[in-house]
Design a protein around this motif. Structure first.
Motif, PDB file in Angstrom:
ATOM      1  N   ILE A 163      -3.011  11.074   9.369  1.00  0.00           N
ATOM      2  CA  ILE A 163      -3.152  12.382   8.715  1.00  0.00           C
ATOM      3  C   ILE A 163      -4.504  12.354   8.023  1.00  0.00           C
ATOM      4  N   LYS A 164      -5.275  13.430   8.163  1.00  0.00           N
ATOM      5  CA  LYS A 164      -6.678  13.396   7.730  1.00  0.00           C
ATOM      6  C   LYS A 164      -6.898  13.308   6.224  1.00  0.00           C
ATOM      7  N   ARG A 165      -6.055  13.996   5.439  1.00  0.00           N
ATOM      8  CA  ARG A 165      -6.273  14.015   3.993  1.00  0.00           C
ATOM      9  C   ARG A 165      -5.062  13.472   3.252  1.00  0.00           C
ATOM     10  N   ARG A 166      -5.312  12.802   2.145  1.00  0.00           N
ATOM     11  CA  ARG A 166      -4.231  12.199   1.366  1.00  0.00           C
ATOM     12  C   ARG A 166      -3.327  13.266   0.752  1.00  0.00           C
ATOM     13  N   THR A 167      -3.896  14.373   0.337  1.00  0.00           N
ATOM     14  CA  THR A 167      -3.070  15.443  -0.239  1.00  0.00           C
ATOM     15  C   THR A 167      -2.134  16.019   0.822  1.00  0.00           C
ATOM     16  N   LEU A 168      -2.615  16.139   2.049  1.00  0.00           N
ATOM     17  CA  LEU A 168      -1.780  16.622   3.141  1.00  0.00           C
ATOM     18  C   LEU A 168      -0.675  15.609   3.450  1.00  0.00           C
ATOM     19  N   ALA A 169      -1.005  14.321   3.411  1.00  0.00           N
ATOM     20  CA  ALA A 169      -0.012  13.268   3.632  1.00  0.00           C
ATOM     21  C   ALA A 169       1.083  13.342   2.568  1.00  0.00           C
ATOM     22  N   LYS A 170       0.699  13.629   1.332  1.00  0.00           N
ATOM     23  CA  LYS A 170       1.671  13.763   0.240  1.00  0.00           C
ATOM     24  C   LYS A 170       2.590  14.963   0.485  1.00  0.00           C
ATOM     25  N   GLU A 171       2.017  16.073   0.890  1.00  0.00           N
ATOM     26  CA  GLU A 171       2.820  17.271   1.156  1.00  0.00           C
ATOM     27  C   GLU A 171       3.823  17.031   2.283  1.00  0.00           C
ATOM     28  N   VAL A 172       3.376  16.402   3.370  1.00  0.00           N
ATOM     29  CA  VAL A 172       4.243  16.128   4.518  1.00  0.00           C
ATOM     30  C   VAL A 172       5.406  15.225   4.108  1.00  0.00           C
ATOM     31  N   SER A 173       5.118  14.185   3.328  1.00  0.00           N
ATOM     32  CA  SER A 173       6.197  13.279   2.914  1.00  0.00           C
ATOM     33  C   SER A 173       7.140  13.952   1.913  1.00  0.00           C
ATOM     34  N   ASP A 174       6.616  14.820   1.062  1.00  0.00           N
ATOM     35  CA  ASP A 174       7.473  15.548   0.107  1.00  0.00           C
ATOM     36  C   ASP A 174       8.399  16.526   0.820  1.00  0.00           C
ATOM     37  N   GLN A 175       8.020  16.977   2.019  1.00  0.00           N
ATOM     38  CA  GLN A 175       8.868  17.870   2.805  1.00  0.00           C
ATOM     39  C   GLN A 175       9.943  17.100   3.575  1.00  0.00           C
ATOM     40  N   GLY A 176       9.947  15.771   3.470  1.00  0.00           N
ATOM     41  CA  GLY A 176      10.965  14.960   4.139  1.00  0.00           C
ATOM     42  C   GLY A 176      10.710  14.756   5.620  1.00  0.00           C
ATOM     43  N   ARG A 177       9.446  14.824   6.053  1.00  0.00           N
ATOM     44  CA  ARG A 177       9.125  14.705   7.471  1.00  0.00           C
ATOM     45  C   ARG A 177       8.681  13.299   7.870  1.00  0.00           C
ATOM     46  N   ILE A 178       8.782  12.324   6.952  1.00  0.00           N
ATOM     47  CA  ILE A 178       8.373  10.945   7.254  1.00  0.00           C
ATOM     48  C   ILE A 178       9.504   9.995   6.896  1.00  0.00           C
ATOM     49  N   THR A 179       9.775   9.033   7.796  1.00  0.00           N
ATOM     50  CA  THR A 179      10.741   7.986   7.503  1.00  0.00           C
ATOM     51  C   THR A 179      10.082   6.623   7.699  1.00  0.00           C
ATOM     52  N   ILE A 180      10.507   5.663   6.882  1.00  0.00           N
ATOM     53  CA  ILE A 180      10.072   4.270   7.024  1.00  0.00           C
ATOM     54  C   ILE A 180      11.310   3.465   7.365  1.00  0.00           C
TER      55      ILE A 180
ATOM     56  N   MET B 215       0.843  -1.181   0.000  1.00  0.00           N
ATOM     57  CA  MET B 215       0.000   0.000   0.000  1.00  0.00           C
ATOM     58  C   MET B 215       0.890   1.247   0.000  1.00  0.00           C
ATOM     59  N   ARG B 216       0.453   2.263  -0.708  1.00  0.00           N
ATOM     60  CA  ARG B 216       1.206   3.516  -0.742  1.00  0.00           C
ATOM     61  C   ARG B 216       1.188   4.200   0.617  1.00  0.00           C
ATOM     62  N   LEU B 217       2.270   4.893   0.925  1.00  0.00           N
ATOM     63  CA  LEU B 217       2.399   5.586   2.203  1.00  0.00           C
ATOM     64  C   LEU B 217       1.287   6.614   2.406  1.00  0.00           C
ATOM     65  N   ASP B 218       1.021   7.450   1.404  1.00  0.00           N
ATOM     66  CA  ASP B 218       0.004   8.492   1.575  1.00  0.00           C
ATOM     67  C   ASP B 218      -1.381   7.897   1.817  1.00  0.00           C
ATOM     68  N   LYS B 219      -1.685   6.794   1.156  1.00  0.00           N
ATOM     69  CA  LYS B 219      -2.989   6.136   1.368  1.00  0.00           C
ATOM     70  C   LYS B 219      -3.069   5.547   2.777  1.00  0.00           C
ATOM     71  N   PHE B 220      -1.977   4.909   3.253  1.00  0.00           N
ATOM     72  CA  PHE B 220      -1.984   4.341   4.598  1.00  0.00           C
ATOM     73  C   PHE B 220      -2.211   5.428   5.652  1.00  0.00           C
ATOM     74  N   LEU B 221      -1.529   6.558   5.498  1.00  0.00           N
ATOM     75  CA  LEU B 221      -1.672   7.647   6.466  1.00  0.00           C
ATOM     76  C   LEU B 221      -3.101   8.164   6.524  1.00  0.00           C
ATOM     77  N   LYS B 222      -3.762   8.210   5.373  1.00  0.00           N
ATOM     78  CA  LYS B 222      -5.156   8.668   5.329  1.00  0.00           C
ATOM     79  C   LYS B 222      -6.092   7.624   5.928  1.00  0.00           C
ATOM     80  N   VAL B 223      -5.985   6.369   5.490  1.00  0.00           N
ATOM     81  CA  VAL B 223      -6.895   5.322   5.952  1.00  0.00           C
ATOM     82  C   VAL B 223      -6.734   5.080   7.453  1.00  0.00           C
ATOM     83  N   SER B 224      -5.501   5.166   7.960  1.00  0.00           N
ATOM     84  CA  SER B 224      -5.264   4.937   9.391  1.00  0.00           C
ATOM     85  C   SER B 224      -5.592   6.184  10.219  1.00  0.00           C
ATOM     86  N   ARG B 225      -5.874   7.280   9.538  1.00  0.00           N
ATOM     87  CA  ARG B 225      -6.220   8.556  10.166  1.00  0.00           C
ATOM     88  C   ARG B 225      -5.077   9.171  10.973  1.00  0.00           C
TER      89      ARG B 225
END
Length: 89
Positions: free
Chosen positions: A13-30, A1-11
């Protein structure tokens, strides 16, 4: 599953677009590696997400395409939550 979708479905981060922005800023690590919105996550991965002055680390327990509000918290378990002190110059 894509990271942005997981963040949205697990709540985490509330919105997928916001999850994409946060990860593009380098604020998420796996598992210690910087992640993009399109990165694939799997059960057992550890995500560290920086929200302002704190870093929340969670372990992925299960993946679902959709979830109700009550089920969302079952998708991950909280490993740690730490406050980040900003360096003042």
């Amino acid at each position: 599953m894509r990271l942005d979708k997981f963040l949205k479905v697990s709540r985490l981060i509330k919105r997928r677009t916001l999850a994409k922005e946060v990860s593009d800023q380098g604020r998420i690590t796996i598992n210690g590696q910087q992640a993009k919105a399109s990165s694939t996550v799997k059960v057992g991965d550890e995500l560290a997400v920086r929200f302002g002055q704190k870093i929340v680390t969670v372990k992925i327990e299960k993946l679902q395409e959709t979830s109700r509000k009550e089920e969302a918290a079952d998708m991950y378990s909280l490993v740690k939550e730490e406050k980040v002190e900003e360096a003042v110059e």
